[in-house]
Design a protein around this motif. Sequence first.
Motif: not given
Lengths: 126, 238, 312
Positions: A55, A44, A38, A40, A7, A47-52, A11-13
């Motif tokens: 992307r 998991t 995958s 998702r 964090n 521990r970050i968003s699936a959108i990340t 740089q973006p994740i």
Amino acid sequence: MEIVVSNASDQPIYEQIASQIRAQVLAGQLTEGQQLPSIRMLATQLRISAITTKRAYQELETQGFIHTVPGKGCFVAGDNLELLREERLRMVEASLAKAVADARTAGITADELREMLDLQLEDENQ
Amino acid sequence: MKALLYSDWCVIKSSIKGYVLPALAIMAIAGLTGLDAVEPNALAISSHVHSVAVSTGIIMLSLFGFFGFFGNDEREGWEGVRLSLPVTRRTVVRSRYVALLAWMGVVLIAVNLLGAVAGIVIALVRYGQPAIMPASELLMANGAILAFALLYVAIVTPVFFKMGITKARMYVSLPFLACMLLPLLPGKEAIQAFAHGMSESVGAMGPLPLVALALVAGLACYAASALVSERIYARRSF
Amino acid sequence: MTNVTYRIDLGAGTNEGPSVLRIRKLSKSYRDFSLQDVSMAVPEGMVVGLVGRNGAGKTTLMKCVLGATLPDAGSIELFGQDVATLSDVQLARLRERVCYVSATISYPQAMTTRDVAHLYQLAYPRFDQQEFERLCAAMGLDAPHRTVSELSRGMGMKLQLACALATNAGLLILDEPTAGLDPIVRDELLDILRAWMGPGTHSVLISSHITSDLEHLADYLVMIDDGQVVLDCERDIISDVMGVANLRSEELRHVLDTWPFEQMRPRVLRHDLSWALLVPDRTVFQQAYPDCACDRATIDDVMSFVVKGELR
């Protein structure tokens, strides 16, 4: 495959993930045809968003490092030589950008910078 | 509906123990206070004990059950969470009416058993011979009390569905108050005439058919009450 | 009504793409509070985090979705179907695919753990008893005969979650599920929830005050304040794109005079020795004002600005 996201980095994740996977593919740690987690599952595990993660995978797919088989998952793509060169080009671009930024902060002009670059290239040739 | 009946069952199952002693105490008190009027023979005392058990038992235990069900609704937001289950509001209302009826049925059987056994034992102890209340009297006593209980629950339950136990509690005695105030109403001559006419035709019936009629009327009111409650509950927000 | 809150516009947010839940212009008025024109969605296969102060409207919103509260206006679509067009029975059937986990453990106190599971089995036709037992084992929930009143808060939440996940619901609605739990139990619950998201056919709407939980779980973030949606965006935008600038008064004045962002009006917080400014795009900000210090934003930061900040 091991990935570390920070964090604290600017740089973006998704870029952190993409560049680490890229590096591992180029270094041969991830072999052609190897299945990646995958979108998702990776989200998991990190521990970050699936959108990340989506992307990150999209970027890697556009660059040709991975390909998605619908219904099956994401796999490491073959044909790495071209990708290697592209990656190297990217690295040099980044170094140049940093040099330009540093020069600006230090008050060095564009001409002075070009001189320095020419000197460096001459040194290299010799 | 099964899920809701199951939850109501879990609620009442755990509270039964708390109801038994108070109900027995009230039965005992009621039985003892009416003792003077009882004829001094085995049958009379057995009948007395049995009918006290039936009348006080059904009323008391039905009320306990009623308050048990509705009391739990408002604990920890259960009624809100209950509505998040995949059930219709209509089902919530109907399952409560079914639960109450089932509970009254259980109570009916239990107090009759208790009354019969207690009657036999007390008659045996007091007069040296066992006796049991005759069947027709038994049916009438049960029928009358049950009809009354059904009518009472039918009147009061929609109020509880409208506003929950905390606010509705105050209205529990309303039916009794209404009955007491009836003679004070204007136009009471018309009511009296109606009541007189009713009692004429009803008096012509035998007691057993009368009680059967009362029971049917009670059940009809109970069903009507369910329909009213459904409509009320459908519009509530939690 | 107190201050009118203005929206921070950062793209379509949850309203884009196929959704399992779509709320359009939902309104509900109470005496001293009202939800006004709330529109948001839960995209399929995603986790939407709902944040806001106590009393901002999160629970009211959830209750409207679940049918416990009847809204004054607006529409709710579950799995693509407008609930207003369905009969009671059809709606109940649809809601077999939705499961709610409340902040308190609301089951009748006398019910045991096993009783509660049985309740869910009776209410939800797709309840998977084996899955329930597997989840209980995974979470260390092994007291089938303990009553609800005897369960600790952590055990109670584990029970609720195990029941909810075993119903095979398509949409899980969680109201402050980790509040009041120690960090270890919180992590356990979140891990189980994350694992449940695996197949991609499960979606979650979760409200929480514990923003660090949402930082590591949510795909989208919806912020509600005073009954209105103030923010609805991909969760990453907050940390990857937004920023918090710390400025002296003259710097702030300069920035406000030349404010380059259309997505939102400036929001500032006065600190003891400086001003804090919420920035919707810190790259653009740093290019425009290279001498100003700008850090990454967190969900907490954005909430502070929305709730306590001054609109300029």
